[in-house]
Write a protein that holds these residues in place. Structure first.
Motif, PDB file in Angstrom:
ATOM      1  N   PRO A 431      -2.739  -1.437 -15.949  1.00 45.42           N
ATOM      2  CA  PRO A 431      -2.143  -2.323 -14.995  1.00 45.42           C
ATOM      3  C   PRO A 431      -1.065  -1.712 -14.031  1.00 45.42           C
ATOM      4  N   LEU A 432      -0.429  -0.605 -14.565  1.00 44.65           N
ATOM      5  CA  LEU A 432       0.378   0.069 -13.560  1.00 44.65           C
ATOM      6  C   LEU A 432      -0.141   0.799 -12.508  1.00 44.65           C
ATOM      7  N   LEU A 433      -1.203   1.200 -12.795  1.00 47.10           N
ATOM      8  CA  LEU A 433      -1.971   2.521 -11.919  1.00 47.10           C
ATOM      9  C   LEU A 433      -1.931   1.944 -10.536  1.00 47.10           C
ATOM     10  N   PRO A 434      -2.299   0.630 -10.204  1.00 53.73           N
ATOM     11  CA  PRO A 434      -2.493   0.390  -8.783  1.00 53.73           C
ATOM     12  C   PRO A 434      -1.057   0.368  -8.163  1.00 53.73           C
ATOM     13  N   VAL A 435      -0.222  -0.141  -8.910  1.00 53.59           N
ATOM     14  CA  VAL A 435       1.078  -0.094  -8.513  1.00 53.59           C
ATOM     15  C   VAL A 435       1.751   1.329  -8.281  1.00 53.59           C
ATOM     16  N   VAL A 436       1.538   2.082  -9.107  1.00 55.78           N
ATOM     17  CA  VAL A 436       2.020   3.498  -8.900  1.00 55.78           C
ATOM     18  C   VAL A 436       1.112   4.200  -7.934  1.00 55.78           C
ATOM     19  N   PHE A 437      -0.197   4.223  -7.767  1.00 53.09           N
ATOM     20  CA  PHE A 437      -0.725   4.471  -6.644  1.00 53.09           C
ATOM     21  C   PHE A 437      -0.287   4.047  -5.063  1.00 53.09           C
ATOM     22  N   GLY A 438      -0.118   2.754  -5.143  1.00 56.40           N
ATOM     23  CA  GLY A 438       0.291   2.114  -3.888  1.00 56.40           C
ATOM     24  C   GLY A 438       1.762   2.596  -3.444  1.00 56.40           C
ATOM     25  N   LEU A 439       2.710   2.649  -4.577  1.00 56.68           N
ATOM     26  CA  LEU A 439       3.835   3.016  -4.223  1.00 56.68           C
ATOM     27  C   LEU A 439       4.134   4.508  -3.687  1.00 56.68           C
ATOM     28  N   SER A 440       3.193   5.374  -4.235  1.00 49.55           N
ATOM     29  CA  SER A 440       3.460   6.651  -4.235  1.00 49.55           C
ATOM     30  C   SER A 440       2.661   7.003  -2.633  1.00 49.55           C
ATOM     31  N   PHE A 441       1.693   6.429  -2.443  1.00 48.85           N
ATOM     32  CA  PHE A 441       1.251   6.677  -1.029  1.00 48.85           C
ATOM     33  C   PHE A 441       2.277   6.113   0.042  1.00 48.85           C
ATOM     34  N   LEU A 442       2.792   5.099  -0.197  1.00 54.30           N
ATOM     35  CA  LEU A 442       4.095   4.828   0.558  1.00 54.30           C
ATOM     36  C   LEU A 442       5.073   5.681   0.516  1.00 54.30           C
ATOM     37  N   LEU A 443       5.412   6.259  -0.521  1.00 49.94           N
ATOM     38  CA  LEU A 443       6.465   7.183  -0.735  1.00 49.94           C
ATOM     39  C   LEU A 443       6.116   8.489   0.141  1.00 49.94           C
ATOM     40  N   LEU A 444       4.972   8.999   0.045  1.00 50.90           N
ATOM     41  CA  LEU A 444       4.311  10.068   1.014  1.00 50.90           C
ATOM     42  C   LEU A 444       4.672   9.786   2.578  1.00 50.90           C
TER      43      LEU A 444
END
Length: 699
Positions: A431-444
């Protein structure tokens, strides 16, 4: 009409995939010439010619089986021809060509003592500068240096051309690196010092591949500068970009043992997370009727670009092809079967590269997704609950169990580990993967725009460390996993054949299929029992360049004799064979070890007697200074690299029946020892050239 999910009516691509697979495997094991594989196709065309005669529609319907057999034979022949063509060995042109010009196929990967790069040779040159075209993929290992570390896709290099065939691993049941590389189209390798090669320039074969490779490198450098902790950075690079080369081995083992190894590879799981995010970003297009149908096409385009950036792994390509079918069906307002899209993806991928069938990632990806598509609905017992938490929990459990049904046997077959608590890890991590992906793309994005992102970086770092801690804590739990599990190939086939037959039986409620399944299982078990052979006492000298390793084993015990001192953390060769025979516990004897004695014989290093056979392991003892009153009869004398004496010195002490030259002995010295044995008319076995030595004893 047959309602089964695996019926040819609902999944027509299965009619093409099955014969293609059969043809590839047929050619892999029989290695027939290309013309020999045309015979099934000719037979298929003959059957088709009888089918297309001017008959009535009713007569053609009754002959439909002839059309099906003809189609099977033709596609079978195509699969065999494709596999034979793609694995044809490149013939080097006649003449002396000491210089090769090559195209770098991928960026340099750091190994323990070198940098590894797969390259494609494009031309060979002689000493006069005459150039001939030559195409061959080889593996190059470069001496560590700044220039070698910077090698990347599209670079052109020149080097001294002295490749050697990748040797096969002759140890029983060991991983065969030569076969692994062969299925990647590489049969030769070479090590280059800094003076043996030169950078010439840059000429990428594909501008798209070059652009995506540069973008991957840029994103990797950008993640490196986001002030995350070291392990979090490495984990994020594995999650987003598929870069696992630098990921710590201990953390990798934690993820594998807890059933979370799929998180580290860009796979269908990642595509399943990225695709909805991309689809959501194109939400404004759905507000306009004229642009609504462009939304799935733009999503598909970005998804393929992402797959290119992450290296086009088999699982990512499979997910993209499936998405192509499903999103194109949405664009055309057509219905499509996910299972048919999966079979189509497998068919097209194997048509492009038949060697993918031997890729572990390909096998696990397709097995897991097939199981999810077949069993998810049945396992999702809480899918209709009015409570969101129950539906979410039921969905996670169903997906995890279904994926394990398909992928677990293959994972056990290759990695010999069974994760018992995989459900816990998946429920807490997925369940954390969509959150990690979304925040990581925003971080980039914020990093590229030079907007402060400390708060976001701390959040991403916290989530990544949480995932690592979850895997670590589960790994430390008692009975979290079972290691050293050996699965024979025949049981793997039994599992999948019985699984498919059982599914069809339950789906169609067919008594005939039930009896067929039971009959197949009973017949298999009877055959297995009739052909079973209990382990016999054995003496094995393994093929290992690091040290001469001698194994003495029977049903109850296992002894290891080493010619050199074992360093801390060093693995003893032969682990797979001992695992297969249940010998995970063994006793090591090396210089200075105390001896042992039992009813089968004794060990007094470097001497041993095992089931009536005497052997001695020649090491650094000064044999030329020893003297005995009467020659001892020694059945086998094993020579390690520490032995500096002569054969004559040994023959003064012992009456030897056979010499065995260890694999760690220098080739020149091994040749000299072989000549000495020949002069004294004593049989000699050179491990380096003749492979591992295995001698079965009478109990």
């Amino acid at each position: 009409m047959n309602s089964s999910s695996l019926s040819a009516a609902r999944t027509p691509f299965i009619r093409l995939l099955v014969p293609l697979l059969a043809g590839i495997l047929y050619q892999e094991f029989l290695c027939l010439p290309i013309w020999g594989n045309l015979i099934p196709a000719l037979c298929g065309l003959v059957l088709w010619s009888s089918f297309i005669k001017r008959d009535s529609i009713e007569e053609q319907y009754h002959k439909r089986s002839i059309f099906g057999v003809g189609l099977f034979l033709i596609v079978f022949s195509i699969g065999a021809i494709l596999h034979g063509t793609q694995n044809r060995i490149s013939q080097q042109p006649s003449g002396f060509y000491p210089i090769a010009i090559a195209h770098v196929n991928d960026k340099a990967i750091e190994k323990k003592n070198s940098y590894y790069c797969p390259v494609t040779i494009t031309a060979l040159s002689d000493t006069n500068g005459s150039i001939v075209k030559h195409k061959e993929k080889i593996a190059l290992y470069f001496e560590k240096g700044i220039q070698a570390r910077r090698l990347e896709y599209g670079n052109i290099i020149g080097f001294e051309f002295r490749p050697k065939a990748i040797p096969s691993n002759t140890n029983p049941y060991a991983f065969d690196f030569a076969s692994f590389m062969k299925h990647k189209g590489i049969s030769r390798s070479q090590y280059l010092t800094g003076k043996q090669w030169k950078y010439i320039g840059e000429k990428p074969k594909s501008n798209l591949r070059k652009a995506t490779s540069d973008l991957q490198k840029h994103l990797s450098d950008q993640l490196q500068s986001c002030n995350l902790s070291k392990n979090s950075t490495l984990l994020l690079r594995a999650l987003l970009l598929g870069e696992r080369q630098e990921f710590p081995q201990d953390l990798r083992s934690y993820f594998s043992a807890t059933g979370l190894s799929h998180v580290l590879a860009v796979s269908g799981l990642h595509m399943g997370v990225v695709a909805p995010l991309i689809y959501f970003l194109f939400f404004p297009l759905s507000l306009f009727k004229s642009c609504r149908k462009l939304r799935p096409l733009f999503t598909l385009f970005v998804l393929w670009i992402y797959a290119y950036i992450t290296g086009l792994s088999p699982s990512a390509v499979r997910a993209c092809i499936m998405a192509s079918f499903l999103l194109t069906a949405e664009f055309l307002d057509r219905r499509n079967s996910s299972l048919n899209a999966l079979f189509a993806a497998a068919f097209f991928m194997l048509s492009y590269d038949t060697n993918l069938i031997f890729d572990v990632g390909f096998q696990m990806s397709f097995s897991a997704v097939t199981a999810i598509l077949l069993f998810y609905t049945k396992l999702n017992i809480g899918g209709n609950s009015p409570y969101f938490v129950v539906r979410w929990l039921s969905s996670c459990v169903a997906v995890s169990i279904a994926a394990q049904i398909g992928a677990l046997p293959i994972a056990v077959y290759y990695f010999h580990t069974i994760p018992l608590l995989f459900l816990i890890g998946n429920i807490f991590v997925l369940p954390l993967l969509p959150v990690v992906f979304g925040l990581s793309f925003l971080l980039l994005l914020l990093s590229a725009l030079h907007i402060p992102y400390d708060w976001l970086g701390n959040t991403v770092d916290f989530l990544l460390q949480y995932i690592q801690q979850i895997s670590l804590h589960i790994y430390k739990l008692p009975w979290s996993h079972i290691e050293s599990v050996w699965l024979e190939t025949r049981y793997l086939w039994l599992y999948f054949i019985c699984g498919i037959l059982s599914y069809i039986t339950v789906k169609n409620r067919s008594k005939k299929t039930l009896w067929l399944t039971l009959g197949f299982c009973i017949g298999f078990l009877i055959f297995d029992l009739c052909t079973y052979k209990s382990p016999q006492p054995e003496i094995i000298v393994y093929d290992s360049k690091k040290s001469t390793v001698v194994q003495l084993s029977d049903k109850a015990r296992c002894y290891i004799l080493l010619s050199d001192t074992l360093t801390s953390g060093q693995r003893v060769v032969g682990e797979e064979y001992r695992m297969k025979n249940g010998k995970t516990q063994y006793e090591i004897f090396q210089h200075g070890s105390p001896g042992t004695k039992d009813n089968t014989g004794f060990i007094d290093y470097p001497f041993a007697q095992f089931y009536g056979k005497r052997l001695v392991l020649l090491g650094k003892q000064e044999w030329d200074k020893l003297s005995i009153g009467k020659k001892l009869t020694i059945d086998y004398v094993i020579i390690g690299k520490m032995f500096n004496g002569r054969i004559e010195d040994i023959l003064k002490l012992f009456s030897v029946r056979q010499f065995i030259i260890g694999p760690d002995v220098h080739p020149r010295r091994a040749t000299k020892l072989q000549n000495d044995c020949f002069e004294n008319s004593i049989p000699c076995h050179d491990i380096r050239t003749q492979g591992a030595w295995i001698h079965t004893l009478d109990p």
